[in-house]
Each structure stands twice: as C-alpha cells, then as structure tokens.
Design an enzyme around this catalytic site. Structure first.
Site, PDB file in Angstrom:
ATOM      1  N   LYS A  22      54.973   0.957  34.134  1.00 26.34           N
ATOM      2  CA  LYS A  22      56.361   1.343  34.379  1.00 26.34           C
ATOM      3  C   LYS A  22      57.109   0.251  35.134  1.00 26.34           C
ATOM      4  O   LYS A  22      58.246  -0.106  34.787  1.00 26.34           O
ATOM      5  CB  LYS A  22      56.383   2.653  35.164  1.00 26.34           C
ATOM      6  CG  LYS A  22      57.744   3.306  35.265  1.00 26.34           C
ATOM      7  CD  LYS A  22      57.621   4.688  35.894  1.00 26.34           C
ATOM      8  CE  LYS A  22      56.875   5.629  34.962  1.00 26.34           C
ATOM      9  NZ  LYS A  22      56.687   6.979  35.511  1.00 26.34           N
ATOM     10  N   ARG A 116      58.466   6.972  41.868  1.00 28.82           N
ATOM     11  CA  ARG A 116      57.699   7.242  40.641  1.00 28.82           C
ATOM     12  C   ARG A 116      56.382   6.472  40.655  1.00 28.82           C
ATOM     13  O   ARG A 116      56.301   5.358  41.144  1.00 28.82           O
ATOM     14  CB  ARG A 116      58.491   6.792  39.401  1.00 28.82           C
ATOM     15  CG  ARG A 116      59.858   7.413  39.233  1.00 28.82           C
ATOM     16  CD  ARG A 116      60.596   6.737  38.080  1.00 28.82           C
ATOM     17  NE  ARG A 116      61.948   7.250  37.902  1.00 28.82           N
ATOM     18  CZ  ARG A 116      62.280   8.231  37.075  1.00 28.82           C
ATOM     19  NH1 ARG A 116      61.352   8.806  36.340  1.00 28.82           N
ATOM     20  NH2 ARG A 116      63.516   8.634  36.965  1.00 28.82           N
ATOM     21  N   GLY A 131      53.711  11.241  32.216  1.00 31.23           N
ATOM     22  CA  GLY A 131      53.625  12.550  32.839  1.00 31.23           C
ATOM     23  C   GLY A 131      52.298  12.837  33.509  1.00 31.23           C
ATOM     24  O   GLY A 131      52.080  13.941  34.017  1.00 31.23           O
ATOM     25  N   THR A 135      56.425  12.315  39.956  1.00 32.55           N
ATOM     26  CA  THR A 135      57.709  11.676  40.242  1.00 32.55           C
ATOM     27  C   THR A 135      58.446  12.548  41.261  1.00 32.55           C
ATOM     28  O   THR A 135      58.418  13.780  41.173  1.00 32.55           O
ATOM     29  CB  THR A 135      58.548  11.551  38.963  1.00 32.55           C
ATOM     30  OG1 THR A 135      57.948  10.568  38.107  1.00 32.55           O
ATOM     31  CG2 THR A 135      59.978  11.123  39.277  1.00 32.55           C
ATOM     32  N   GLN A 182      63.261   3.473  43.098  1.00 31.99           N
ATOM     33  CA  GLN A 182      64.457   3.099  42.342  1.00 31.99           C
ATOM     34  C   GLN A 182      65.652   3.910  42.826  1.00 31.99           C
ATOM     35  O   GLN A 182      65.558   5.128  43.017  1.00 31.99           O
ATOM     36  CB  GLN A 182      64.209   3.355  40.855  1.00 31.99           C
ATOM     37  CG  GLN A 182      65.317   2.868  39.940  1.00 31.99           C
ATOM     38  CD  GLN A 182      64.941   3.045  38.475  1.00 31.99           C
ATOM     39  OE1 GLN A 182      64.190   3.946  38.124  1.00 31.99           O
ATOM     40  NE2 GLN A 182      65.449   2.170  37.618  1.00 31.99           N
ATOM     41  N   GLU A 296      64.247   6.536  28.941  1.00 35.25           N
ATOM     42  CA  GLU A 296      64.923   7.516  29.794  1.00 35.25           C
ATOM     43  C   GLU A 296      66.265   6.921  30.217  1.00 35.25           C
ATOM     44  O   GLU A 296      66.324   5.767  30.648  1.00 35.25           O
ATOM     45  CB  GLU A 296      64.067   7.838  31.025  1.00 35.25           C
ATOM     46  CG  GLU A 296      62.743   8.509  30.700  1.00 35.25           C
ATOM     47  CD  GLU A 296      61.892   8.730  31.936  1.00 35.25           C
ATOM     48  OE1 GLU A 296      62.471   8.937  33.018  1.00 35.25           O
ATOM     49  OE2 GLU A 296      60.651   8.688  31.821  1.00 35.25           O
ATOM     50  N   GLN A 308      64.043   3.869  32.509  1.00 37.19           N
ATOM     51  CA  GLN A 308      62.663   3.592  32.092  1.00 37.19           C
ATOM     52  C   GLN A 308      62.621   3.362  30.590  1.00 37.19           C
ATOM     53  O   GLN A 308      63.434   3.894  29.840  1.00 37.19           O
ATOM     54  CB  GLN A 308      61.730   4.744  32.451  1.00 37.19           C
ATOM     55  CG  GLN A 308      60.257   4.453  32.235  1.00 37.19           C
ATOM     56  CD  GLN A 308      59.825   3.092  32.817  1.00 37.19           C
ATOM     57  OE1 GLN A 308      59.537   2.186  32.039  1.00 37.19           O
ATOM     58  NE2 GLN A 308      59.828   2.928  34.129  1.00 37.19           N
ATOM     59  N   ARG A 310      59.318   2.827  27.593  1.00 37.87           N
ATOM     60  CA  ARG A 310      57.888   2.668  27.310  1.00 37.87           C
ATOM     61  C   ARG A 310      57.685   2.645  25.800  1.00 37.87           C
ATOM     62  O   ARG A 310      58.518   3.165  25.056  1.00 37.87           O
ATOM     63  CB  ARG A 310      57.083   3.820  27.930  1.00 37.87           C
ATOM     64  CG  ARG A 310      57.464   5.187  27.392  1.00 37.87           C
ATOM     65  CD  ARG A 310      56.605   6.286  28.011  1.00 37.87           C
ATOM     66  NE  ARG A 310      56.869   6.478  29.408  1.00 37.87           N
ATOM     67  CZ  ARG A 310      57.799   7.286  29.899  1.00 37.87           C
ATOM     68  NH1 ARG A 310      58.593   7.974  29.089  1.00 37.87           N
ATOM     69  NH2 ARG A 310      57.962   7.417  31.193  1.00 37.87           N
ATOM     70  N   HIS A 837      36.908  16.200  -6.842  1.00 36.81           N
ATOM     71  CA  HIS A 837      35.479  16.534  -6.827  1.00 36.81           C
ATOM     72  C   HIS A 837      35.211  17.950  -6.345  1.00 36.81           C
ATOM     73  O   HIS A 837      34.500  18.729  -6.995  1.00 36.81           O
ATOM     74  CB  HIS A 837      34.729  15.538  -5.936  1.00 36.81           C
ATOM     75  CG  HIS A 837      33.348  15.993  -5.600  1.00 36.81           C
ATOM     76  ND1 HIS A 837      33.066  16.700  -4.455  1.00 36.81           N
ATOM     77  CD2 HIS A 837      32.199  15.894  -6.285  1.00 36.81           C
ATOM     78  CE1 HIS A 837      31.792  17.002  -4.441  1.00 36.81           C
ATOM     79  NE2 HIS A 837      31.234  16.510  -5.527  1.00 36.81           N
TER      80      HIS A 837
END
Length: 878
Positions: A22, A116, A131, A135, A182, A296, A308, A310, A837
């Site tokens: 992160k 976070r 998750g 946070t 942050q 995010e 964020q 990812r 088959h």
C-alpha cells in the site's frame, strides 16, 4: 533518510520491503501527473521489526502459528487473540515514537488522519491481501495516533489475516507491516473504481461504485452503492441504488453512521461529469502501473482524490498475442474435457500440432491453459452460422457463449481475418469433402466398410518406435516436433469418414424419430453397449482385472499403500500376487499410456503411476459382483437390439412405413457399427504422446546427469524447442523454470473461461429458460433416465472410491475416468455435450447423465442425496 519514517514523496515500487504494498503504491501515485493524493508518510517495516523483537515472548507466540492449518479456526482465533493483546500492550520504543511524532507534526498536526496497515505481501500482482489488516479513520492528536499505529501493527494477526496467509502459503514470520498515515479527505462522495470490469473481466470497461460520505460504509458492506460503467469515454450504465446511510467523521475524532434523508436516498451520488473525469484518472493510473487497478477515491468540492490503488488480482489473464487486434478465443480444455492447466511442454506440442493440422485454428496460451483462436471463423458469415452448432456437441455452454459473442454486432464488426502465409493448411476445409463423401455413401451405398483401426494404429506406432530407435538427442526431438500433426492427419483421413457418418447417423435418427414418432430419446437405448469403443473395452478389462484381485484381500491391502516404483515387484510378496501380476502387467501393456488429463504429455501415465488405478479397482469390487460388468454389457447389447427392433416395427405401422423402417434400419446399423470408432483418435493420440514422453524423459535423465536441470520433471516447464536447445547445448534457464513453477501453482487455482475476447471478457454462456423444479441445477441432458443416490464428488480420479448406487459428480471426464463408470449409477459433470466422452460412455452403460452443470462440484456436497434427471437435464439436491 529516516530509519523509521518515509514520506510518500520518498517512496515508490522499489520501497516495497520498507513500506509494504500500500505504501509503495501511494508513492507511485504521487508521481503520476494529474492524480491528487492526500499527503502523508509511512512508518517503515523496520519500525515494526524493532517494535516486536523487544522480547522473546513475541517469538514464541509467532512460532505457535507456524503449523496451524487454515481450517483450524478455533486455534487461529485463540492464537491471534494472544498475539494482538500482547502487541497492543507493548510500549513503542522512544526512537520510533519520536520519529513518528516529528513526521506527524511536519505533515500537519492540526489535521485528522487515516491510519492504515501496509503489509509487505499486500496489494501485490499475485495476492491482494485487501481487508486482511485494519484501518482507522479520523484519528486526531499525538496519543491517539500512537495508539492506532500499535493497533495497526497488532492487526497483522487478525483471524482473517492469519487464515489468509495460511491458506496461500505465506510464512507468518516473513510478512512484515508498515503503517500508512495519510491526511483525511472528508468527501461528499467516495467509492471504488475498477479499471477493468471485475465481473466480466472486460479491460475496456471501467466500473465505479459510489456512495455518500466516507468509503468505509461501502467497503464494509453497510450500504448499497451506485454502479456506473464507462467505456470509450461514454457512460454505458447507471444503476442508482437506494442509499439509506453513510459514515461521516466526528468533530473530536472517529466516525459515526448517519441516516440519509429519504428525499436524498435515490439521488445519483456522483454527477456525470465527475464520473467521466474519474474514469480518465483511472486510465492514467492503469497506464502508469501497466495493469488493471482497484482504486479507492473520494470526491469533494469538485475535486477527485485518490487514496489507494492496488492491482486487480482476480482477472483471468489475457491470451498472449503478438498484436492488439480484436479476437475471440475458445477453451481447448473445454473441447477436450480437461480444464486443468497444461505445462509449457504440453502446450508447445499442441501449438505445433495445430499449426500442422490446420493453420486456420491457431492455439494461444492464457493463464496456463490453451485457447483456440476462432477470430477467422467469426469474421465470416458462414463461420458465424456454423460455429455454435460445431461446438455444441463438445460443450453446451461453450456453444451458448459463442452465440452470445455473435449477437454483439458492434464487437463482431471489429473482427478481421488473421493474415496467414500462402499455402497454409486447413483441415476443416479438407474435411468438408470427407463429410460430403461420407454422407453420400451412407445414404446410397448398401454398406460402408469400417477401417481396421487396430492394425492402422499398430503400424503407426511400430513405425514411430523404429524411427525413434534410430535417432538420438536433438535429432529425436526435432523428429517429434513434426511427427504428431502429420501422422494424426493421416489417421484422421482414414477414420474421419466413418466417425463423421456415425455422428450424422445419430443426428438423423434423432430428427426422424421426432418427426415420425414424436420422440427424441430413442438414441439412448440404441447407444447401449455399442461395439468397438476402445474406452468401454478398457473399462471392461479393468473390471476383469478387479475380479482377478477380488479373492486376495492381502494383495488389495498392499496396493493401497504401495510405492509406484516397486508396485509390480511388491505383488510377488503377497498372497495372490503370482496370479495378479501377469493380469496387471497385461492391462498396463495395453492401457498404461492412459491417465486423467491425458492430453497433457506431462501428466503421469498409469504405467508410471499404477497406484492411480487402485481406487477404481476398489470401487469396482465394492459395487459389483464377480463378472457383473460383463453381464451388464451383454444385457445392454440385447436391450439395444430389442430397442432397434421395436423402433422399426413402430415405423412400419406408419404411413410409408416400409420406406421409413428401411431408412431407419440403415441409420441404426451404421450408427451401431461406427459410433465406437469416435474414441479411437484420442486412443492413438495418447499412445503417440506416451511414446514421445518415453523419449523426452530419457533425454531429461541425461540433462540431470549433466547438471543442466535438477530433476527430470523440470523439463515440463520448457517448450519442446527449449528442450531441444538444452539437449544440444547442455544449458537451460533455471530461473525461468523456477518462476514458471511458481506461476503454475497460481494457475492451478484459476478457472478457465469457456470463451475469452481480446478485451479480456470471460463469456460464460447460459441455458434457455425452461421450467425446472425449484432449486434444481440446470444442465444438458445427454443420457436419459432418472436416478437417485449419494453424490460422490470427485475432483481427482486417484482419490475416488465409489460404492454401489453412488452418483459420480466431477468437473469433467475424459477416457481416463472410464473405470469409474462401471461403479456409478449416474453422472453429473460441469463440462460436456452430447458427443463427449462422458456422455457417450454413460449412454453405453445406461447411466442417467446431465453435463454442463456450472459449479456442480461446489454446489453439490460429497455425500448429499441427489436426483439426476438425464431426460430433462437437471439435478436436484434432496
């Protein structure tokens, strides 16, 4: 540079070990022009390490996690609670706390902050860890900051984080934690943006979830969110949710839930201009990271903030293509009834083979699986007309998925035929003449001659063995590279016509029976115990072997724990071994080249791993009486003959009955005589692959002796071309082999889509609407009848043991699964069609069967009582 703190502007992807996934991603975001990132800093993993390593107690607590299984939930819960309690009460060393406070003051002590977690195994391309740790929002003041930093460190050991690491094989001792501090943005609207559609996988579509207030309400599932989709700078979907509450900050710190006024609840959260601006930001971020992102964001005072980003880790990989032109790709595994990953050696052999057989149908890798490129087919009017029907006999949902792509006219219009070299081959074009000739002969000749496939196959294999014995090293491998496709085409030229005639006869029998008698299931009785089916014969001969073993329980007990390398020799030391060994040896001499997933040359054959057969032998002994399998087969032949006679008598009573009965009689005789041949191409194919594998493993053993590779099986991660080069030079890329082993461990967890587009969209397919019992699982009916019994869910053949009356539930069945059909009372598979088959063998054995039941092995639990309706095509869980 500070030891314990790094500001966002000082971090980037190279800082992963210090600031986690992160933190590293936030540093990268700060360097992207036009992306607004709230300022902040990262408390490094060095701070976490110096914090937790202050006493031996933590090391003891951590050691207790090492051998905990992911399923041991109570043990995990207690161990996690002890570690978290210990860390939350441990003092932060003064040098660490001082640096944190200095950074906080420099960034702005008057502001509220989000605190976070950022683990070193978090937000990575292969594992998101999203998750798993905690946070904390709207944190104010020095003391609260330090308290929540410590809580973040402790959250590395939440129950969900411990379980996730245990399940995915991460060492708890090697995952470290950074903490991101942050500045808070207090948005009017916030949410999550995926730069590729997370549901369909389409890389051209941006998907945005939006809700009022802080994004925590959306992430935690407290509120429904608006859904917007953007494609090519146009909003293509607006799904406005009723948003009853939101999370907002409190003046003194922390957050609270508030009800949204009723008149505001159905209001579009984000205005259109902001949706389009947000999508542009998303594309900018995706371009920077080079892959689709999960972002995010927050929106306030007309400004977009990114907090964020990812990688999206759930998307199925795109086919590996030389250009970016539009294309459509069909799963080779769904056509061949084997959806496990195929290792690079197997892939390269099939790619070379397909190029030899039919250059119009090139084959491309994606996520450890192979895909046919059918772009040329769908780019033509005739191809679009015929493709769904062509694939329907292999897999019903595959056919439906292709039809769905064809209905998307805007996308189809972008398809252009691939440029191919002059003189390229087209087996499909060539086979059209074979099909036309077969149709003429079936309708107008008195009798078609069946080729002696056993003699032809024996000759092909004998010639191959002779060639291989005269060659060595690089020369042998280069010979193999060109052999498969050529010899297979020669064989198909011989057998193609009767196989096509059998298939055509089955279609005509079904259609004429519906037209003349109003019935559609007559084929089920006519298929029973058809002669000449090499897979059915294999099942019968395994039953004979089981009957040889049956009187000797000590031998059977030995087999359960035997070692593959000494399996046959060990039989000599147990009662009955002298009688069993010759029978087992004879069976392996004839069928030892087979195994589950046999289209992949790297899979262990029965001759290499004979213990794979033991569960099937046990199932046979437990579920049948001596000789019962032969009696059932003989009874099936009698029933098929009686069904044919009854069918013809009924037709004779109709208007024009003499003509109808004569035509139907010829179709039935043709079908019965030739339908068994359809299993022979795969029988020869697998026999050839086994001969190739013997040679390849000889060369691999020499590479091990030379020190080129560590283990012979390492060559499975080389292409045939790379293996040939390694044999010639004595060199192989060990790092590449290691990296591919890690990749394939991840590919094992992927579920390959039936159809992929060049945009990354996975097309699933669906069944037409029909009336089914409530809760029933829809599928395709391929063998009539209704049966109730215990579900035996089998995902690995070598672990399967069926008892009398059990219903086999499997992801797919190829010929390697045939031994289980003798013991089963019914069949359910996730993949399949009328002529695959499993369907053919089920009809031969008279087993009710439903195929194409999506996620059957997950929705049906082992041991549940189920009802299989093979007439109407559904399964009920009772």
């Amino acid at each position: 540079m500070n030891q314990y703190v790094l500001y966002f502007s000082e971090t980037d992807k190279s800082s992963l070990a210090l600031v986690g996934g992160k933190g590293a991603n936030l540093g990268e975001l700060c360097h992207i022009p036009g992306v607004n990132v709230p300022t902040g800093f990262c408390i490094t993993t060095q701070a976490y390490t110096d914090f937790v390593n202050r006493s031996e107690e933590f090391a003891r607590l951590l050691e207790a996690l090492r051998d905990i299984e992911a399923e041991a939930l109570e043990t995990i819960k207690e161990a996690g609670r002890r570690i978290r309690t210990y860390l939350e009460n441990l003092d932060i060393p003064s040098p660490i706390s001082q640096e944190i406070i200095q950074a906080w003051q420099k960034t702005g002590s008057q502001h509220a902050y989000a605190v976070r977690s950022s683990a070193t195994a978090e937000d990575l391309p292969g594992a998101s860890f999203a998750g798993q740790q905690d946070t904390y929002l709207n944190i104010k003041g020095e003391n609260e900051l330090l308290v929540h930093v410590r809580k973040c460190w402790a959250s590395l050991f939440t129950d969900r984080a411990i379980t996730y690491r245990a399940k995915n094989g991460f060492d708890h001792r090697k995952v470290l934690l950074s903490v991101v501090v942050q500045q808070m943005v207090f948005p009017e609207v916030s949410g999550i943006m995926f730069t590729a559609d997370p549901v369909t996988g389409n890389r051209k579509v941006i998907s945005i979830d939006a809700a009022f207030g802080l994004g925590e309400a959306l992430v935690s599932g407290l509120v429904n969110a608006d859904l917007y989709k953007v494609r090519a700078e146009r909003i293509v979907k607006r799904q406005i949710a009723v948003k009853k509450l939101a999370i907002y900050p409190l003046a003194g710190g922390g957050t609270e839930e508030r009800d949204i006024p009723s008149q505001e609840q159905s209001k579009q959260a984000l205005p259109d201009e902001a949706i389009l601006a947000l999508a542009q930001v998303g594309r900018r971020i995706e371009e920077h990271f080079g892959r689709p992102q999960d972002i995010e964001w927050g929106y306030t005072d007309g400004r977009i903030y990114v907090v964020q980003s990812r990688p999206i880790t759930t998307l199925y990989p795109l086919p590996e293509l030389p250009d970016a032109t539009s294309g459509v790709y069909v799963s080779f595994g769904h056509v061949q009834m084997m959806t496990d990953p195929i290792k690079p050696l197997g892939m390269s052999i099939w790619a070379k083979t397909m190029a030899t057989i039919d250059s119009q149908y090139s084959i491309v890798p994606a996520g450890g699986h192979l895909y046919f490129d059918i772009t040329d087919t769908l780019a033509s009017w005739l191809g679009r007309k015929t493709a769904p029907a062509l694939y329907s006999k292999s897999d019903v949902l595959l056919s439906s998925a292709i039809a769905e792509v064809i209905r998307r006219r805007d996308f189809i219009a972008t398809l252009k035929p691939r440029k191919r070299a002059a003189g390229t081959k087209s087996y499909m074009r060539k086979s059209m003449g074979t099909m036309a000739g077969g149709m003429y002969e079936m309708l107008f000749r008195e009798k078609l001659e069946a080729p002696d496939v056993t003699a032809i196959s024996s000759q092909i294999l004998s010639e191959l063995q002779s060639e291989l014995s005269r060659r060595s090293g690089r020369d042998r491998l280069e010979f193999l590279a060109n052999h498969f496709g050529k010899v297979f085409m020669v064989f198909m030229d011989t057998i193609g016509k009767p196989v096509f005639v059998a298939w055509l006869a089955s279609l005509l029998i079904g259609r004429l029976a519906r037209r003349w008698l109003g019935e559609s299931s007559v084929l089920d009785e006519l298929t029973k115990s058809a002669p000449g089916n090499v897979s059915t014969e294999m099942g019968l001969e395994l039953g004979d072997l089981a009957d040889v073993i049956r009187p000797y329980p000590a031998a059977l007990e030995y087999m359960k724990g035997a070692d593959d390398a000494t399996f046959l020799d060990g039989l000599e030391r147990v009662e009955g071994g002298a009688a069993i060994r010759p029978a087992f040896t004879a069976f392996l001499a004839k069928y030892g080249m087979r195994c589950p997933g046999e289209i992949d040359i790297t899979r262990p054959r029965w001759r290499e791993k004979p213990t794979q057969l033991v569960p099937s032998i046990i199932s046979h002994i437990q579920s049948t009486e001596p000789g019962e399998h032969r009696l059932k087969f003989a009874q099936g032949r009698v029933e098929a003959e009686q069904a044919a006679q009854t069918l013809l008598l009924r037709l004779q009573r109709k208007l024009g009955g003499s003509f109808k009965a004569r035509l139907m009689g010829k179709l039935v005789r043709t079908y019965r005589e030739f339908i068994g041949l359809r299993e022979y191409p795969k029988y020869l194919m697998v026999s050839l692959l086994d001969e190739y594998k013997r040679v390849i493993m000889e060369e691999a053993a020499r590479l091990v002796e030379r020190g080129t590779v560590d283990r012979a099986e390492d060559v499975f991660y080389l292409t045939l071309e790379e293996l040939t080069a390694a044999v010639a030079t004595g060199r192989a890329d060990r790092d590449k082999i290691t990296a591919l082993k890690e990749k394939y461990a991840k590919y094992e967890k992927l579920k390959p889509p039936r159809v992929l587009t060049s945009e990354g969209e996975a097309i699933v397919g669906s069944y037409a609407q029909r009336d089914l019992p409530e809760g029933a699982l829809a599928g395709a009916p391929v063998s009539a009848g209704v049966v109730e019994g215990r579900a035996r869910v089998v995902t690995k053949l070598e672990e399967a043991v069926l008892e009398k009356g059990d219903i086999l539930v499997a992801p797919f069945t190829d010929p390697g699964w045939t031994p289980l059909f003798v013991s089963a009372s019914g069949l359910v598979t996730e993949i399949g069609g009328l002529m695959t088959h499993g369907a053919v063998v089920a009809r031969e054995y008279g087993l009710p069967a439903v195929v194409g039941v999506e996620n059957a092995t997950k929705l049906i639990k082992d041991g549940q009582k189920i009802r299989v309706n093979g007439t109407d095509g559904y399964v009920e869980i009772l």
